[in-house]
Write an enzyme that holds these catalytic residues in place. Structure first.
Site, PDB file in Angstrom:
ATOM      1  CG  HIS A  78      -0.425  -0.020   2.538  1.00 52.50           C
ATOM      2  ND1 HIS A  78      -0.057   1.114   3.224  1.00 52.50           N
ATOM      3  CD2 HIS A  78      -0.172  -1.053   3.376  1.00 52.50           C
ATOM      4  CE1 HIS A  78       0.389   0.780   4.433  1.00 52.50           C
ATOM      5  NE2 HIS A  78       0.336  -0.527   4.548  1.00 52.50           N
ATOM      6  CG  ASP A  80      -2.441   4.293   3.120  1.00 51.81           C
ATOM      7  OD1 ASP A  80      -2.167   3.192   2.613  1.00 51.81           O
ATOM      8  OD2 ASP A  80      -3.183   4.405   4.122  1.00 51.81           O
ATOM      9  CG  ASP A 141       2.691  -0.236   7.855  1.00 50.87           C
ATOM     10  OD1 ASP A 141       2.300  -0.764   6.809  1.00 50.87           O
ATOM     11  OD2 ASP A 141       1.975  -0.147   8.876  1.00 50.87           O
ATOM     12  CD  GLU A 175      -3.067  -1.569   5.273  1.00 52.71           C
ATOM     13  OE1 GLU A 175      -3.112  -2.642   5.870  1.00 52.71           O
ATOM     14  OE2 GLU A 175      -2.497  -0.540   5.747  1.00 52.71           O
ATOM     15  CD  GLU A 176      -1.060   2.042   7.794  1.00 49.34           C
ATOM     16  OE1 GLU A 176      -1.781   1.731   8.755  1.00 49.34           O
ATOM     17  OE2 GLU A 176       0.069   1.563   7.604  1.00 49.34           O
ATOM     18  CG  ASP A 198       1.214  -4.198   5.077  1.00 54.66           C
ATOM     19  OD1 ASP A 198       2.093  -3.403   5.480  1.00 54.66           O
ATOM     20  OD2 ASP A 198       0.001  -3.983   5.218  1.00 54.66           O
ATOM     21  CG  HIS A 380       1.295   2.730  12.647  1.00 52.42           C
ATOM     22  ND1 HIS A 380      -0.013   2.324  12.814  1.00 52.42           N
ATOM     23  CD2 HIS A 380       1.677   2.274  11.436  1.00 52.42           C
ATOM     24  CE1 HIS A 380      -0.390   1.629  11.755  1.00 52.42           C
ATOM     25  NE2 HIS A 380       0.621   1.588  10.900  1.00 52.42           N
TER      26      HIS A 380
END
Length: 409
Positions: A78, A80, A141, A175-176, A198, A380
Site C-alpha cells: 500500500h 499510504d 509500513d 490501507e491504513e 506488509d 506508526h
C-alpha cells in the site's frame, strides 16, 4: 544494497499520509504524488500493462517467460502512510554495521532507540539499519513492501534465466484507514492468489488476522455556569470517564498478545457539552469479536439507564474479518511461501497478525492473500526502524515464490 536503500528513501520522502476522517477516495490527494512516480518507474524497468485508475490503484504485469501455463500470482503493498504520527519531512538515519547498543535518534530531544526496551533490535547486530530522526515515523509500513516488489520485478526482468509465470503487482491507497481494498478490482487484477508484502520482522508469514471494527462514542452534556450548576450541569467528560472505566482495564493493546483481543481508545475530544471517544475493537475469534461489540454497547446502555436519558450514543462499524476462513481451503499458497523462506535459509514465523492488511479484505473478495514480512519494526511511530538486509531477503522471497510457482506444471 545501496540501490534498495536509495529506492526506499526516494519513496519515504514523499508524504502519503491518509486521513481517517475524509470519506473521499483516496482520502488525501498527496497519495497521487507517489502513485504517479511509481507508474513512471514501473514503465522504466520494463513492466507491462502499467495502469493507474481513477481511485489511485496501480496495477502492472510481468509476463510469463514459460512455454507452459502456471497460475498467475500477485504481490501487493500500500501507498499510504499511517495517520497515527507525523509523516511530514521524514529524515531517515542510516546506521551501518549496527553495534547492538542504543541508537540516538535525536540528541536534542533525548529520543533513544534502545535494545533494552525494543529487544528485537538485538537480532540485527552487524546489519545496516534505517531509523527515523525521532520527529516522524519512517513509513516502512508499507513503502518497504513497495520497494521490495519493485526491486524483485526489476531483478526478474534483468535475469530472464529465472523462470516464472505471469505476475501481477498492485499498489493500493488508504490501507491504513481501512479502505485499501474497498474499490480493488479483483477480476481485473486476474491473479489466482496474491501475497501482501506488509508484515514486520524477517520470517513473518501470516494467514490469520483480527476481526476488526471501529467505534465512535458520542456523549452529550449540558453546560451551565459553574456557580449555579448544582442539579443542572451534565459534564460529558466525566461520563466519558465512566464509559472508559466500564470496559475491562486489562483488555487493551499494551496488556495483550497472541490471540487476545482488545478495546483500544485512540482518540478523545471533550468539553462539558460534548465528548467523543474513538475506539478500535479487535479479536481473532468471530464469536468473541461479536461479544466484544455487544459488551461495548452494553456499557453505553448501562450508563444511559443510570443517567435516565440517552446521553451516550454508540456507532460501531465492522472494518474487516479474519482471512483464515478464506485461506485455509487453499493452504498450498502458504506452503509455497514457507518453502521459499526455507530454501533461502529464513526461519518462517507463522503466526496471527495482530492487525490487518489489504489481504484480509481481498481474501473475502475472492483473492486469497496471505501476508509476508516487509522487514520493518515499531510501525506508526518515531521508533520505527528497518534492517536493510531484511528488505533484501524479502526481495529474494518474492523471486523464489515466482520460481516455485513456475515449477508447478
Amino acid at each position: 544494497m545501496q540501490t534498495i536503500i536509495n529506492r526506499f528513501i526516494k519513496y519515504i520522502k514523499i508524504d502519503t499520509q491518509s486521513d481517517p476522517n475524509n470519506p473521499e477516495f483516496p482520502s488525501t490527494k498527496k497519495q497521487w504524488d507517489l502513485a504517479h512516480l511509481l507508474v513512471e518507474e514501473l514503465k522504466e524497468i520494463g513492466l507491462e500493462e502499467v495502469e493507474l485508475d481513477n481511485n489511485c490503484y496501480i496495477m502492472a504485469t510481468l509476463p510469463s517467460n514459460l512455454d507452459y501455463k502456471v497460475p498467475t500470482i500477485g504481490f501487493i503493498s500500500h501507498i499510504d502512510t499511517s495517520p497515527d504520527f507525523n509523516a511530514t519531512n521524514i529524515n531517515p538515519q542510516i546506521h551501518k554495521n549496527y553495534d547492538g547498543k542504543d541508537i540516538i535518534l535525536n540528541a536534542e530531544k533525548n529520543i533513544i532507540l534502545s535494545p533494552n526496551y525494543f529487544e528485537d533490535l538485538k537480532q540485527y547486530k552487524g546489519q545496516t539499519i534505517i531509523t527515523t530522526d525521532g520527529t516522524t515515523l519512517l513509513s516502512a509500513d508499507d513503502k518497504a513492501g513497495i520497494t521490495e516488489i519493485v526491486t524483485a520485478m526489476e531483478y526478474l526482468i534483468q535475469h530472464p534465466e529465472i523462470k516464472h509465470g505471469k505476475i501481477r503487482i498492485a499498489f493500493t491507497p488508504d490501507e491504513e484507514v481501512g479502505k485499501g481494498a474497498h474499490l480493488f478490482d479483483v477480476e481485473k487484477f486476474g491473479a489466482e492468489w496474491a501475497y501482501t508484502m506488509d508484515g514486520s520482522q524477517i520470517g513473518e508469514l501470516e494467514y490469520e488476522n483480527f476481526n476488526a471494527a471501529g467505534a465512535k462514542v458520542t456523549i452529550n452534556g449540558k453546560i451551565v455556569h459553574p456557580g449555579y450548576a448544582k442539579g443542572k450541569m451534565i459534564n460529558s467528560m466525566l461520563i466519558a470517564n465512566e464509559f472508559i472505566s466500564g470496559l475491562p482495564k486489562n483488555e487493551i493493546p499494551q496488556e495483550t498478545s497472541g490471540y487476545e483481543g482488545f478495546f483500544h481508545l485512540h482518540t478523545l475530544n471533550g468539553e462539558v457539552e460534548k465528548t467523543t471517544l474513538e475506539y478500535i475493537i479487535r479479536d481473532h475469534d468471530m464469536n468473541k469479536f461479536n461479544n466484544r461489540k455487544e459488551q461495548f454497547q452494553q456499557v453505553a446502555n448501562d450508563l444511559n439507564k443510570k443517567l435516565g436519558s440517552d446521553l451516550v450514543l454508540v456507532e460501531i462499524k465492522d472494518q474487516y474479518y479474519n482471512m483464515r476462513e478464506k485461506v485455509e481451503p487453499v493452504m498450498h499458497i502458504v506452503d509455497i511461501a514457507e518453502e521459499a523462506m526455507k530454501q533461502l535459509g529464513i526461519k518462517p514465523l507463522i503466526k496471527a497478525i495482530r492487525g490487518g492488511t489489504d489481504g484480509s479484505q481481498l481474501s473475502y473478495k475472492g483473492l486469497p492473500c496471505p501476508n509476508i514480512f516487509a522487514g520493518g519494526h515499531n510501525f506508526h511511530g518515531k521508533y520505527e526502524y528497518l534492517p536493510v538486509e531484511s528488505m533484501e531477503k524479502a526481495v529474494a522471497v518474492i523471486v523464489k515464490i515466482a520460481e516455485l510457482v513456475a515449477e508447478r506444471k
